[in-house]
Design an enzyme around this catalytic site. Sequence first.
Site, PDB file in Angstrom:
ATOM      1  N   SER A 132       0.854  -1.180   0.000  1.00 30.58           N
ATOM      2  CA  SER A 132       0.000   0.000   0.000  1.00 30.58           C
ATOM      3  C   SER A 132       0.894   1.235   0.000  1.00 30.58           C
ATOM      4  O   SER A 132       2.025   1.190   0.491  1.00 30.58           O
ATOM      5  CB  SER A 132      -0.899   0.017   1.241  1.00 30.58           C
ATOM      6  OG  SER A 132      -1.534   1.268   1.398  1.00 30.58           O
ATOM      7  N   TYR A 145      -1.439  -0.529  10.724  1.00 25.83           N
ATOM      8  CA  TYR A 145      -1.448  -0.800   9.284  1.00 25.83           C
ATOM      9  C   TYR A 145      -0.159  -0.292   8.638  1.00 25.83           C
ATOM     10  O   TYR A 145       0.466  -0.986   7.819  1.00 25.83           O
ATOM     11  CB  TYR A 145      -2.659  -0.123   8.645  1.00 25.83           C
ATOM     12  CG  TYR A 145      -2.884  -0.498   7.196  1.00 25.83           C
ATOM     13  CD1 TYR A 145      -3.244  -1.795   6.850  1.00 25.83           C
ATOM     14  CD2 TYR A 145      -2.757   0.444   6.181  1.00 25.83           C
ATOM     15  CE1 TYR A 145      -3.460  -2.156   5.530  1.00 25.83           C
ATOM     16  CE2 TYR A 145      -2.972   0.099   4.855  1.00 25.83           C
ATOM     17  CZ  TYR A 145      -3.329  -1.205   4.539  1.00 25.83           C
ATOM     18  OH  TYR A 145      -3.531  -1.545   3.220  1.00 25.83           O
TER      19      TYR A 145
END
Length: 264
Positions: A132, A145
């Site tokens: 990501s 995350y």
Amino acid sequence: MRINGSTVLLTGVTGGIGTALAAELSRRGARLILTGRRRDAVEPLAEEYGARAVVADLADPEDVERLAAEAAGTEILLANAALPSSGELLDYSPDQIDRALAVNLRAPAMLARLLAPAMVEARRGHLVFVGSISGKTATKHSALYNATKFGLRGFALGLRQDLHEHGVGVSLVQPGFVREAGMFAATGAEPPAGMRTVSPRQVVAGVVRAVERNRAEVNVAPPEMRILSAIGGQFPGFSERVQRRSGGADRTVRRIVAAQRDSR
């Protein structure tokens, strides 16, 4: 690396991006092995694409080892599975932290460790990790995350150097905000003002490009997001101040966190 005729293990197939990847890889003639945690979701997809299904929970170390054993002969690993893991760290239990780290970071690393030796012996293979843009610059309410995606980026780029001399490619594909499918789309959140989204088709194209051209890193995001993430990675203090003043990213992440909480 040619996708046509290659055996591909795809994790996280039941997510929106995973389903799009399965469709494209099947169209390109891959011999697919699809895996996910829910049998009722994985097996119909495997039947649709003429693939083999292996039900496995990537948070379970024994399941990861079993998956690797059942997927012996994999020539392309596409580690796509991930948990959102957004929100204040203090809101997570130790078990939830362990699960996020296991699915997002440990499982891809272990699958690479278990599948790569056969690729090294054959001097042929490719490992693709779907990360990501959050692996390049940190945002508020995303510490866990960020940790998994920063870690995945470092792992992939380091492993690429280790395996280069053995004829095995390693790539990292990092999407920004993805519309229509995937974790961001599922929450219904809007991107920060001035930030555009990308489509699942663009992410799939990025994965294909990574494999076929042996790209180290493919960032699937609009130019403005790629520039900001690069600046944020080099100047984290500056990025933090900009985010605090704009508030846009903060509101977006809060919306994602609320949606995650409702789905737990």
